[in-house]
Design an enzyme around this catalytic site. Structure first.
Site, PDB file in Angstrom:
ATOM      1  N   GLU A 136       0.844  -1.204   0.000  1.00  8.97           N
ATOM      2  CA  GLU A 136       0.000   0.000   0.000  1.00  8.97           C
ATOM      3  C   GLU A 136       0.880   1.255   0.000  1.00  8.97           C
ATOM      4  O   GLU A 136       0.519   2.267  -0.605  1.00  8.97           O
ATOM      5  CB  GLU A 136      -0.965   0.017   1.191  1.00  8.97           C
ATOM      6  CG  GLU A 136      -1.912  -1.186   1.317  1.00  8.97           C
ATOM      7  CD  GLU A 136      -2.758  -1.483   0.082  1.00  8.97           C
ATOM      8  OE1 GLU A 136      -2.721  -0.691  -0.879  1.00  8.97           O
ATOM      9  OE2 GLU A 136      -3.439  -2.515   0.073  1.00  8.97           O
ATOM     10  N   TYR A 145       4.110   9.832  -7.641  1.00 10.89           N
ATOM     11  CA  TYR A 145       4.906   9.803  -8.871  1.00 10.89           C
ATOM     12  C   TYR A 145       4.081  10.276 -10.077  1.00 10.89           C
ATOM     13  O   TYR A 145       4.551  11.065 -10.899  1.00 10.89           O
ATOM     14  CB  TYR A 145       5.416   8.371  -9.060  1.00 10.89           C
ATOM     15  CG  TYR A 145       6.265   8.112 -10.278  1.00 10.89           C
ATOM     16  CD1 TYR A 145       7.484   8.765 -10.474  1.00 10.89           C
ATOM     17  CD2 TYR A 145       5.865   7.161 -11.226  1.00 10.89           C
ATOM     18  CE1 TYR A 145       8.270   8.481 -11.583  1.00 10.89           C
ATOM     19  CE2 TYR A 145       6.647   6.865 -12.329  1.00 10.89           C
ATOM     20  CZ  TYR A 145       7.844   7.534 -12.511  1.00 10.89           C
ATOM     21  OH  TYR A 145       8.625   7.242 -13.601  1.00 10.89           O
ATOM     22  N   GLU A 209     -11.271  -2.966  -1.562  1.00 18.75           N
ATOM     23  CA  GLU A 209     -10.291  -3.495  -2.514  1.00 18.75           C
ATOM     24  C   GLU A 209     -10.922  -4.377  -3.580  1.00 18.75           C
ATOM     25  O   GLU A 209     -10.342  -4.578  -4.636  1.00 18.75           O
ATOM     26  CB  GLU A 209      -9.205  -4.282  -1.766  1.00 18.75           C
ATOM     27  CG  GLU A 209      -8.447  -3.406  -0.782  1.00 18.75           C
ATOM     28  CD  GLU A 209      -7.197  -4.083  -0.249  1.00 18.75           C
ATOM     29  OE1 GLU A 209      -7.345  -5.010   0.567  1.00 18.75           O
ATOM     30  OE2 GLU A 209      -6.099  -3.679  -0.646  1.00 18.75           O
ATOM     31  N   HIS A 246      -4.250  -9.155  -2.425  1.00 15.42           N
ATOM     32  CA  HIS A 246      -4.823  -8.625  -1.172  1.00 15.42           C
ATOM     33  C   HIS A 246      -6.231  -9.175  -0.981  1.00 15.42           C
ATOM     34  O   HIS A 246      -6.605  -9.610   0.108  1.00 15.42           O
ATOM     35  CB  HIS A 246      -4.909  -7.096  -1.192  1.00 15.42           C
ATOM     36  CG  HIS A 246      -3.581  -6.413  -1.368  1.00 15.42           C
ATOM     37  ND1 HIS A 246      -3.456  -5.051  -1.492  1.00 15.42           N
ATOM     38  CD2 HIS A 246      -2.320  -6.912  -1.431  1.00 15.42           C
ATOM     39  CE1 HIS A 246      -2.169  -4.733  -1.627  1.00 15.42           C
ATOM     40  NE2 HIS A 246      -1.470  -5.851  -1.598  1.00 15.42           N
TER      41      HIS A 246
HETATM   42 MN    MN Z   1      -4.534  -3.242  -1.317  1.00 17.74          MN
HETATM   43 FE    FE Z   2      -3.363  -0.742  -2.849  1.00 13.30          FE
END
Ligand code: MN
Ligand code: FE
Length: 362
Positions: A136, A145, A209, A246
């Protein structure tokens, strides 16, 4: 990926007691490695491993290592600065997604570090959570960036979670689901509190997520497929690869807690979770409509909404809930992106190097 056998071999006959009174039981050498309920601060014995899946996800995360600076942004910078390289609607879509993800990544990191790590006491699961937290941080860095390379106004991008209602709604929804765990007095003591914890895990992993990232992934990867903003597109591809691990970890975590505490899985609780996911789907559809109100690159908001419904059904099934939408997948190429990227391009050589390094004999 998940090692169901390992998980189910460890189901306790008195799983509920095992989950809530692990600290006491551990003095007898038993039940100290359940997902929940051991001491939160004792030194952890990671060997022998109880949950092989957690170990596997850790290793997969390490072999997927990447960092944003390795992706060139030169073509994106030229395209972004050119007068007519992108339509206004394409720019809006890119900005909306950078706006959502730039703060969503740190929200996810906070959730892991401030709450999940505290209550998930199993050492191999904690080892994975540390890896996820690092990823993360990489994702947060990716949006720094992108902002820097495209010379975007950080005050605009990093405030979109306050200024764009469809982004604010998603963030607030996740924060609200998961707020009571932030209470320092929250303890896992009984089935009610395990349900509360699982409810929050569903908020973190399945909703945030597993659903709230996916309209954005589909939109940004469509840009990449159309050869536009290829640097940002490639960054999203690497993030998607990480996020799919994840999510898989979150699903195994939730299912293992269910197996060890079968009493929590009441019809009322299942209904509650299903409704939460359905509400999340509505927020994600609104976000898609708002990001591409007129449609771009062959993407229409209603088709992205169909994709969100398709994804939501997969998420429901993954934790043993009934699918609600039966929507066909309008973007079969998305799953190819997830699978293919594992063997993809120039990162492969680095991954191989790591693996050779790991197998060197002494
Ligand atoms: Mn994640
Ligand atoms: Fe992430």
């Amino acid at each position: 990926m998940s090692d169901k056998k390992t998980a189910s071999e460890n189901i306790n006959t008195d799983a509920f007691v095992g989950a809530t009174m692990g600290a006491q039981k551990s003095q007898t050498g038993k039940k100290e490695k359940n997902v929940l309920g051991s001491s939160q601060t004792d030194p952890n014995k990671i060997l022998p491993i109880t949950y092989k899946w957690a170990r596997e996800y850790y290793k997969q995360g390490v072999s997927n290592n990447w960092s944003p600076e390795e992706v060139s942004m030169q073509r994106d910078i030229e395209l972004w600065k050119s007068k007519d390289g992108l339509t206004e609607d394409e720019r809006r879509m890119v900005l909306w997604n950078l706006g959502f993800f730039s703060t969503a990544e740190s929200l996810t990191a906070n959730n892991i570090v401030l709450t999940i790590y505290k209550h998930v006491t199993n050492p191999e699961c904690r080892q994975y959570l540390l890896r996820q937290a690092f990823e993360e941080a990489i994702h947060t860095d990716t949006f720094i960036y992108c902002c820097d390379s495209l010379s975007l106004n950080p005050d605009e991008i990093y405030n979109m979670y306050l200024t764009i209602p469809s982004i604010e709604d998603k963030d607030r929804f996740v924060v609200n689901i998961t707020q009571s765990l932030m209470d320092p007095n929250f303890r896992i003591t009984d089935e009610k509190s395990i349900q509360k914890f699982v409810n929050d895990l569903v908020g973190y992993y399945i909703v945030m997520e597993g659903i709230f990232f996916y309209a954005g992934f589909a939109m940004m990867l469509s840009m990449l497929r159309n050869n536009k903003m290829v640097g940002v597109g490639e960054q999203f591809q690497y993030i998607l690869r990480d996020e799919s691990v994840h999510l898989a970890f979150g699903v195994d975590l939730i299912n293992t807690i269910k197996e060890e505490n079968p009493g929590i899985w009441t019809p009322e609780f299942q209904k509650e979770l299903t409704e939460t996911i359905q509400k999340a789907v509505e927020f994600e559809k609104k976000y898609a409509e708002d990001s591409i109100p007129r449609g771009i690159l062959g993407l229409r908001p209603d088709v992205v909404s169909q994709y969100v419904e398709h994804i939501a059904d997969r998420r429901l099934e993954s934790i043993g809930l009934k699918p609600q939408y039966n929507a066909k997948n309008p973007f079969p190429w998305m799953s190819e992106v997830i699978d293919l990227s594992k063997e993809k391009n120039f990162f492969e050589s680095r991954v191989t190097e790591y693996q050779q390094g790991g197998s060197l004999g002494w």
